[in-house]
Scaffold this motif. Structure first.
Motif, PDB file in Angstrom:
ATOM      1  N   ASP A   1       0.837  -1.216   0.000  1.00 38.28           N
ATOM      2  CA  ASP A   1       0.000   0.000   0.000  1.00 38.28           C
ATOM      3  C   ASP A   1       0.865   1.257   0.000  1.00 38.28           C
ATOM      4  O   ASP A   1       0.582   2.225  -0.725  1.00 38.28           O
ATOM      5  CB  ASP A   1      -0.920   0.013   1.219  1.00 38.28           C
ATOM      6  CG  ASP A   1      -2.046  -1.004   1.106  1.00 38.28           C
ATOM      7  OD1 ASP A   1      -2.327  -1.450  -0.020  1.00 38.28           O
ATOM      8  OD2 ASP A   1      -2.644  -1.349   2.146  1.00 38.28           O
TER       9      ASP A   1
ATOM     10  N   LYS B   1       1.597   4.207  -3.033  1.00 36.55           N
ATOM     11  CA  LYS B   1       1.393   5.638  -2.759  1.00 36.55           C
ATOM     12  C   LYS B   1       2.696   6.425  -2.840  1.00 36.55           C
ATOM     13  O   LYS B   1       2.723   7.628  -2.567  1.00 36.55           O
ATOM     14  CB  LYS B   1       0.771   5.819  -1.377  1.00 36.55           C
ATOM     15  CG  LYS B   1      -0.627   5.242  -1.255  1.00 36.55           C
ATOM     16  CD  LYS B   1      -1.127   5.305   0.186  1.00 36.55           C
ATOM     17  CE  LYS B   1      -2.504   4.659   0.317  1.00 36.55           C
ATOM     18  NZ  LYS B   1      -2.956   4.610   1.740  1.00 36.55           N
TER      19      LYS B   1
ATOM     20  N   LYS C   1       5.208   6.248  -0.918  1.00 35.03           N
ATOM     21  CA  LYS C   1       5.656   6.637   0.407  1.00 35.03           C
ATOM     22  C   LYS C   1       6.728   5.678   0.889  1.00 35.03           C
ATOM     23  O   LYS C   1       6.901   4.595   0.340  1.00 35.03           O
ATOM     24  CB  LYS C   1       4.474   6.635   1.390  1.00 35.03           C
ATOM     25  CG  LYS C   1       3.413   7.684   1.084  1.00 35.03           C
ATOM     26  CD  LYS C   1       2.311   7.656   2.136  1.00 35.03           C
ATOM     27  CE  LYS C   1       1.258   8.726   1.882  1.00 35.03           C
ATOM     28  NZ  LYS C   1       0.176   8.702   2.928  1.00 35.03           N
TER      29      LYS C   1
END
Length: 380
Positions: free
Chosen positions: A294, A298, A300
């Motif tokens: 996830d 993103k 990140k």
């Protein structure tokens, strides 16, 4: 060549992460290197875990049970599960499944090399092996290179030997998994047997201990032979497969972060995803690798931050482990008290870090207060 990601170690955590990357359309074209000194061609372990519904690896589940059994000296109990199922996956099935899938991708490389060091620099990480040096944006490490210091004062070992046995006549109930049988000598520490039948004539029988050191090899053999003969009342059987394993159960802090290693992320046991109080790993790895995916999608930093609930569960684990290490209570007494007084769904939710605060209180309230209060304060 510089890769997008290097996965150091091709065990449960490394291959679970790889599989999730390749199943995701956004990440499946990334250049990925998987390094491990050993090729995964042996059925070297069995993973058992509980899960609600169908999981990512449902296709290779060997068997699953809707009923679990707990046995101790003063009580025996069968639990019919409503939401959870207890599942088994064989190591070789997992390796073949993931590696076979990964070989369909030209952007995935497997290297059989011994890793000597992993270092992080500004914007990338470097893996040095006996043969060469590899670079990547991120290294996901499941090797023991960054393990904390463990000793008999802060750690126990969960060690086990399992036999898959086959009988000539039907003797097992394949619908009932024996999760823990504590009707054994506790002279070494918390000691119990698993019995997980996959048919009426085949079962995994596993001798498991939580102790400071492993036993002599002959002691596992004798214990298994005695149990099969005396408790299962089986005289005539064939051993189809054997496995041995050691899992750390430690107060030492296994961190996802590496000091001065921003581009290195520890996963699996190295990242603290072996549950300190029980040794269970498989499902915690699945949750962690899903969080990593996830974050990567993103764009990140792919090191999930511990939530308040994560920290609470870690505190519970450390408290229970400290109670056992300090000999305030025996492991047998703790688990027997919980399974005698609480329902299976609440117990599994609690042990799987999926419980509500109310369920936490329900489980903890059945245990002696003072030993856990003293150890809990110590572990704050």
């Amino acid at each position: 060549m510089k890769y997008d990601y290097i996965i150091a170690g091709s065990g449960c955590a490394g291959l679970s992460l790889l599989y999730r990357m390749l199943k995701d359309s956004q990440l499946s074209q990334k250049h990925i290197l998987v390094i491990d000194k050993d090729q995964k061609v042996k059925n070297d372990r069995t993973w058992c875990f509980w899960e609600k519904g169908n999981g990512l690896f449902e296709e290779i589940v060997t068997h699953q049970w809707e009923t679990l059994e707990f046995l101790s000296d003063d009580f025996q109990r069968k639990f019919d599960m409503t939401n959870y199922r207890y599942k088994m996956i064989q190591g070789i099935d997992f390796y073949d499944y993931v590696i076979g899938f990964a070989k369909q991708f030209d952007n995935v490389t497997f290297a059989s090399e011994n890793i000597t060091t992993i270092t992080s620099f500004d914007g990338f990480a470097e893996v040095v092996t006996d043969n060469t040096t590899h670079k990547a944006m991120y290294v996901f490490n499941s090797t023991s290179l960054f393990y904390p210091k463990m000793n008999t004062e802060n750690s126990l070992l969960q060690h086990f030997e399992g036999w898959v046995i086959k009988t000539k006549t039907p003797v097992f109930d394949k619908n009932v998994g024996r999760l823990m049988d504590f009707r054994l000598s506790q002279e070494h520490g918390a000691t119990f047997m698993y019995v997980l039948p996959t048919s009426e004539t085949e079962a995994l029988v596993e001798y498991t201990l939580f102790t400071e050191k492993v036993l002599e090899k002959e002691q596992y053999k004798v214990a298994l032979q005695n149990y099969i003969k005396s408790y299962l009342q089986i005289e005539d059987y064939e051993i189809l497969h054997t496995e041995f394993g050691i899992i750390p159960m430690s107060l030492a802090k296994f961190s996802r972060k590496v000091p001065n290693g921003k581009n290195i992320i520890n996963i699996g046991t190295a990242g603290g995803f072996t549950k300190a109080s029980s040794g269970y790993t498989f499902q915690f790895v699945q949750k962690h690798t899903e969080n990593i995916i996830d974050l990567l999608k993103k764009e990140k930093h792919p090191n999930p931050t511990l939530t308040f609930r994560d920290k609470m569960y870690q505190w519970y684990d450390r408290t229970l482990l400290e109670v056992i290490l300090s000999n305030k209570l025996e492991g047998k007494e703790i688990f027997a008290t919980i399974f005698k007084n609480r329902d299976i769904e609440t117990i599994l939710a609690f042990l799987g870090n999926e419980s509500s605060v109310w369920e936490d209180i329900k489980v903890m309230s059945c245990l002696p207060i003072m030993p856990f209060l003293i150890s809990g304060v110590k572990q704050l």
